[in-house]
Write a protein that holds these residues in place. Structure first.
Motif, PDB file in Angstrom:
ATOM      1  N   UNK A  31       3.548  23.014   7.946  1.00  0.00           N
ATOM      2  CA  UNK A  31       4.156  22.395   6.766  1.00  0.00           C
ATOM      3  C   UNK A  31       4.282  20.896   6.964  1.00  0.00           C
ATOM      4  N   UNK A  32       4.434  20.173   5.872  1.00  0.00           N
ATOM      5  CA  UNK A  32       4.600  18.717   5.969  1.00  0.00           C
ATOM      6  C   UNK A  32       5.847  18.354   6.774  1.00  0.00           C
ATOM      7  N   UNK A  33       6.942  19.118   6.571  1.00  0.00           N
ATOM      8  CA  UNK A  33       8.179  18.786   7.285  1.00  0.00           C
ATOM      9  C   UNK A  33       7.992  18.945   8.788  1.00  0.00           C
ATOM     10  N   UNK A  36       5.569  16.253  10.258  1.00  0.00           N
ATOM     11  CA  UNK A  36       6.141  14.907  10.330  1.00  0.00           C
ATOM     12  C   UNK A  36       6.636  14.599  11.740  1.00  0.00           C
ATOM     13  N   UNK A  37       6.921  15.633  12.512  1.00  0.00           N
ATOM     14  CA  UNK A  37       7.395  15.421  13.877  1.00  0.00           C
ATOM     15  C   UNK A  37       6.249  15.270  14.867  1.00  0.00           C
ATOM     16  N   UNK A  39       3.635  13.310  15.259  1.00  0.00           N
ATOM     17  CA  UNK A  39       2.953  12.071  14.906  1.00  0.00           C
ATOM     18  C   UNK A  39       3.459  11.002  15.859  1.00  0.00           C
ATOM     19  N   UNK A  88       7.066  12.572  23.878  1.00  0.00           N
ATOM     20  CA  UNK A  88       7.981  11.447  23.623  1.00  0.00           C
ATOM     21  C   UNK A  88       7.525  10.184  24.346  1.00  0.00           C
ATOM     22  N   UNK A 154      14.213  11.714  27.905  1.00  0.00           N
ATOM     23  CA  UNK A 154      13.824  12.889  27.121  1.00  0.00           C
ATOM     24  C   UNK A 154      12.376  13.317  27.356  1.00  0.00           C
ATOM     25  N   UNK A 383       9.472  -1.027  12.896  1.00  0.00           N
ATOM     26  CA  UNK A 383       9.189   0.393  12.850  1.00  0.00           C
ATOM     27  C   UNK A 383       8.766   0.946  14.200  1.00  0.00           C
ATOM     28  N   UNK A 447       6.575  -3.027   8.372  1.00  0.00           N
ATOM     29  CA  UNK A 447       6.034  -2.443   7.144  1.00  0.00           C
ATOM     30  C   UNK A 447       4.913  -3.296   6.563  1.00  0.00           C
TER      31      UNK A 447
ATOM     32  N   UNK B  96      17.492   9.190  14.383  1.00  0.00           N
ATOM     33  CA  UNK B  96      16.165   9.251  15.015  1.00  0.00           C
ATOM     34  C   UNK B  96      16.243  10.034  16.319  1.00  0.00           C
ATOM     35  N   UNK B  99      17.241  13.745  15.686  1.00  0.00           N
ATOM     36  CA  UNK B  99      16.121  14.501  15.114  1.00  0.00           C
ATOM     37  C   UNK B  99      15.166  14.946  16.218  1.00  0.00           C
ATOM     38  N   UNK B 100      14.879  14.033  17.131  1.00  0.00           N
ATOM     39  CA  UNK B 100      13.981  14.353  18.239  1.00  0.00           C
ATOM     40  C   UNK B 100      14.518  15.530  19.048  1.00  0.00           C
ATOM     41  N   UNK B 103      14.592  18.896  17.252  1.00  0.00           N
ATOM     42  CA  UNK B 103      13.268  19.503  17.090  1.00  0.00           C
ATOM     43  C   UNK B 103      12.931  20.401  18.281  1.00  0.00           C
ATOM     44  N   UNK B 108      15.403  20.924  12.053  1.00  0.00           N
ATOM     45  CA  UNK B 108      14.750  19.841  11.328  1.00  0.00           C
ATOM     46  C   UNK B 108      15.776  19.064  10.518  1.00  0.00           C
ATOM     47  N   UNK B 165      11.638  26.153   5.009  1.00  0.00           N
ATOM     48  CA  UNK B 165      10.457  25.312   4.881  1.00  0.00           C
ATOM     49  C   UNK B 165       9.438  26.129   4.123  1.00  0.00           C
ATOM     50  N   UNK B 171      11.049  19.872  -1.523  1.00  0.00           N
ATOM     51  CA  UNK B 171      11.684  18.800  -0.785  1.00  0.00           C
ATOM     52  C   UNK B 171      10.694  17.677  -0.509  1.00  0.00           C
ATOM     53  N   UNK B 174      10.009  14.699   4.118  1.00  0.00           N
ATOM     54  CA  UNK B 174       8.964  14.124   4.955  1.00  0.00           C
ATOM     55  C   UNK B 174       8.630  12.690   4.581  1.00  0.00           C
ATOM     56  N   UNK B 177      10.247   9.338   6.509  1.00  0.00           N
ATOM     57  CA  UNK B 177       9.882   8.728   7.787  1.00  0.00           C
ATOM     58  C   UNK B 177       9.030   7.495   7.539  1.00  0.00           C
ATOM     59  N   UNK B 178       9.015   6.622   8.519  1.00  0.00           N
ATOM     60  CA  UNK B 178       8.212   5.417   8.387  1.00  0.00           C
ATOM     61  C   UNK B 178       8.828   4.359   7.508  1.00  0.00           C
ATOM     62  N   UNK B 179      10.129   4.421   7.315  1.00  0.00           N
ATOM     63  CA  UNK B 179      10.790   3.378   6.524  1.00  0.00           C
ATOM     64  C   UNK B 179      11.548   2.458   7.486  1.00  0.00           C
ATOM     65  N   UNK B 196      11.218  29.809   7.929  1.00  0.00           N
ATOM     66  CA  UNK B 196       9.905  29.570   7.355  1.00  0.00           C
ATOM     67  C   UNK B 196       9.559  30.696   6.407  1.00  0.00           C
TER      68      UNK B 196
END
Lengths: 527, 198
Positions: A31-33, A36-37, A39, A88, A154, A383, A447, B96, B99-100, B103, B108, B165, B171, B174, B177-179, B196
């Motif tokens: 899934x996208x969610x 997203x991790x 990457x 990580x 980590x 970022x 950005x 951040x 979240x790591x 996971x 999530x 999910x 939703x 996703x 991220x990247x902001x 899931x």
């Protein structure tokens, strides 16, 4: 769904279904969610998704047998895999694959401490355990050995060692590696060194075995998935104590380096480092806070970088040393005292250099690894960052030449922000037996797409200029692994061709980490 | 006798229920159990968020940016045996890191609200997550003074159903991220075990 090139959605889905039959469907992610991790959280390509290396799915096994089955399924469907331990390695690619559409083999659930032998001083780990949890285990069980962790903690000892990572203790974590267990690209399980002799009790202590020594083939490599790793352990020392040498003359740098290097080679010191505090005093690299004077930046922005006389005068007037050497010894207190007494007697003979002993610290006082980053992305709205980290030999002339080269390249590009961030650096201590200086600085990511593009070109330019001087990159972010491998061009790139020959033999379908360290399987190789 | 505190909490609970009733048409959906609601006490808005979370019955815990200690001593051992949701309003770095680590145990981030300080001293807002949360955040604008209370309402009664999910939940978490948010920005968030579907 993000597919690898040339793979149909049907084949990909079939493979995912078969993965699910092996590990349980709840441990296959697409899934996208979830993705997203998987990457690079610090990607050099924000806002440019077509340039990012993005995984198509992830699968999380718990046993070696499951890894073997995953590899065999991948071969059947020609699905590229990319193994990560904890994923990580921020600044070098994180959990990003090297080829878009790859299925991440997330080894975090393979997190067992297989064995710790306190008498012979070794441990055997699976790749998914991180430094923090390992430290927790050490403490809870009063294990009298030191855990060498980078910060944050980590990451995985296995993954860190395989990427030639370092820590404050040993500075070359891979040097502690003994035997390994590896799933090969055809699904076979290999044990290296003495581990290949059934019943041997030396797997974790004698790494060579017989015949060609192959441990290194699996570091920074795409030739296998390491599922167990044996490490030699360093006993907790009773005392660590260090000293500083300070001088207000640039000319003292080489004699200080020579003296410290010799002391380490003689076994008197366990480590040393060199700095030019006045030159480094306004750098913000690695989250440092500037503490110098504005003239520092002015000199560094000049084409000539400031003369030696100007720097020495500035150091004196601002009471910031021009050269600082450091060294330390660790072990039983009486031994440390004797070694440092000898070091002092030698170093005190350096004219114009002040020796000052530091505070002794007990080995038990070593800070525990944490998940805090002293600095992180999301400072000043960036970022993330990726590292440019060349190594040089410990010669003052080389230190100055590297700094001048980096400085001029940034100046020519008009990138004053990056220049101010880098400032000047002689590294964070000497590595690999004290014979290598490792300079590392971060390229910040924003950005601003155009700015990021310019920065990436600048990175490549720096690789280029360093290559001409023989300054090599021992590690590189995923985005620049091709450039890093390109440095190693002796004899018409024979090293890369050697790697490709081995790759083709071991992984004929090219399913394992294509592109890792700039080595591509045949079907993806540019002619 | 009903205490004033209980009465106020009941009134607030009723007020909290209303947006859910609007979204789901009838009774509020089953709420996900929250282990704790963290708020960064260095920021006035986050303190207001924390106070609101307390009023809403949450186990609000103050922190000052660093997450290691409470993650290491409380969350990590707890999550190893049974992952349980947490929520909070912190700076971007804290979420951040959390979240790591979440996971690692299959959890999530299911909601993020970005609260960006403006030169006026007010905040601009953007929500990422399922539609109900995005609608709730969209009701905050730069002029909204008690937005931190509204943010607390969003996280304090997070619907269990929004922890799955699946393609159908709609939703957009996703996309968060990247902001680049800046170190003065605040993020309200929910980190939860997910199921899931399909």
């Amino acid at each position: 769904m993000r597919l690898p090139k040339g793979i149909s959605e049907r084949s990909f889905r079939n493979a995912l279904q078969e993965f699910g039959a092996v590990v349980g469907n709840e441990w296959v992610f697409s899934s996208d969610e979830d993705m997203a991790l998987y990457r690079d959280a610090y990607t050099p390509f924000p806002g440019e998704p077509d340039k990012q290396y993005l995984a198509g799915a992830a699968v999380s096994p718990t046993t070696v047998e499951q890894v073997q089955q995953i590899v065999r399924i991948a071969n059947k469907h020609r699905i590229p895999l990319y193994p990560v331990s904890t994923g990580r390695n921020l600044g070098f690619g994180g959990s990003s694959p090297t080829y878009t559409g790859s299925v991440i083999v997330d080894l975090k659930r393979m997190n067992r401490i297989v064995e710790i032998n306190t008498r012979e001083g070794y441990m055997i780990l699976e790749p998914g355990i991180n430094f923090i949890e390992l430290h927790r285990h050490f403490k809870a069980n009063n294990i009298p050995y030191v855990l060498q962790s980078p910060m944050p903690g980590w990451g995985s000892p296995v993954g860190n060692a395989l990427d030639h990572g370092s820590s404050t203790v040993v500075r070359d974590n891979y040097s502690l590696v003994r035997g390994m267990e590896v799933v090969l690209p055809d699904g076979e399980v290999l044990r290296t060194g003495a581990g290949a002799v059934p019943g041997s009790k030396l797997w974790a202590t004698y790494q060579y075995g017989y015949g060609p020594f192959i441990n290194g083939m699996f570091s920074q490599s795409s030739l296998g998935i390491v599922t167990k790793m044996c490490f030699s352990l360093v006993p907790v020392w009773e005392t660590q104590q260090g000293f500083t040498l300070t001088s207000y003359s640039t000319a003292d740098m080489q004699p200080i380096i020579d003296a410290l290097l010799l002391l380490q080679m003689q076994g008197v010191l366990d480590g040393w480092g060199i700095e030019s505090p006045i030159r480094e005093s306004m750098s913000t690299n690695d989250g440092r806070r500037p503490y110098g004077v504005p003239q520092v930046k002015e000199l560094l922005r000049r084409a000539d970088g400031g003369s030696v006389a100007e720097w020495d005068a500035l150091g004196r007037s601002s009471n910031i040393p021009v050269v600082r050497g450091t060294g330390f010894a660790r072990g039983p207190t009486s031994v440390v005292d004797a070694r440092l007494a000898h070091a002092r007697s030698v170093l005190s003979r350096l004219p114009g250099v002040a020796f000052e002993l530091g505070r002794a610290a007990a080995g038990a006082d070593i800070p525990a690894p944490t998940i805090e980053f002293g600095f992180l992305a999301i400072q000043e709205a960036n970022l993330g960052h990726y590292y440019f980290a060349p190594v040089i030999n410990p010669v003052a002339e080389e230190i100055f030449a590297l700094n001048d080269t980096i400085r001029r390249t940034l100046l020519d590009a008009g990138d004053f922000e990056l220049l101010d961030n880098f400032g000047w650096s002689a590294g964070r201590g000497a590595f690999f037996g004290g014979k290598v200086l490792w300079i590392q600085f971060e390229f910040l990511v924003y950005e601003d797409v155009a700015k990021n593009q310019r920065r990436r070109e600048l990175y490549k330019k720096l690789v280029d200029v360093c290559t001409k001087r023989g300054w090599l990159l021992p590690r590189a972010p995923v985005a620049f692994q091709g450039e890093a491998m390109g440095q190693y061009s002796f004899n018409d790139d024979v090293l890369r061709r050697f790697h490709e020959t081995v790759k083709d033999a071991l992984d004929p379908n090219g399913i394992l980490a294509p592109g890792k360290s700039g080595i591509w399987p045949k079907h993806l190789r540019k002619s | 006798m009903t205490s004033r505190r209980t009465f106020i909490q009941a009134g607030l609970a009723a007020a909290v229920s209303i947006p859910f009733a609007k979204a789901f048409g009838s009774l509020p959906p089953a709420a996900m159990p929250l282990h704790a609601v963290y708020f960064d006490q260095r920021f006035a808005a986050a303190r207001a968020f924390g106070e609101a979370a307390v009023r809403l019955g949450g186990n609000a815990r103050a922190m000052s940016g660093a997450v290691h200690d409470f993650w290491y001593h409380d969350l990590a051992p707890r999550w190893r045996t049974r992952p349980i949701a947490i929520a909070g309003m912190t700076d971007p770095q804290a979420v951040f890191l959390l979240e790591m680590m979440a996971a690692d145990v299959g959890m999530r981030v299911v909601y993020r609200g970005h609260h960006l300080p403006q030169s006026s001293g007010r905040y601009a807002h953007e929500g990422f997550g399922p539609p109900h949360a995005r609608r709730a955040v969209a009701e905050f604008d730069v002029a909204t003074r008690n937005w931190a209370t509204g943010a607390a309402r969003i996280v304090a009664h997070w619907p269990l159903a929004e922890c799955s999910i699946a393609a159908s939940t709609g939703t957009n978490v996703g996309a968060a991220s990247g902001r680049a948010l800046g170190h003065q920005a605040l993020v309200s968030w929910v980190i939860a075990p997910v199921t899931r579907v399909g």
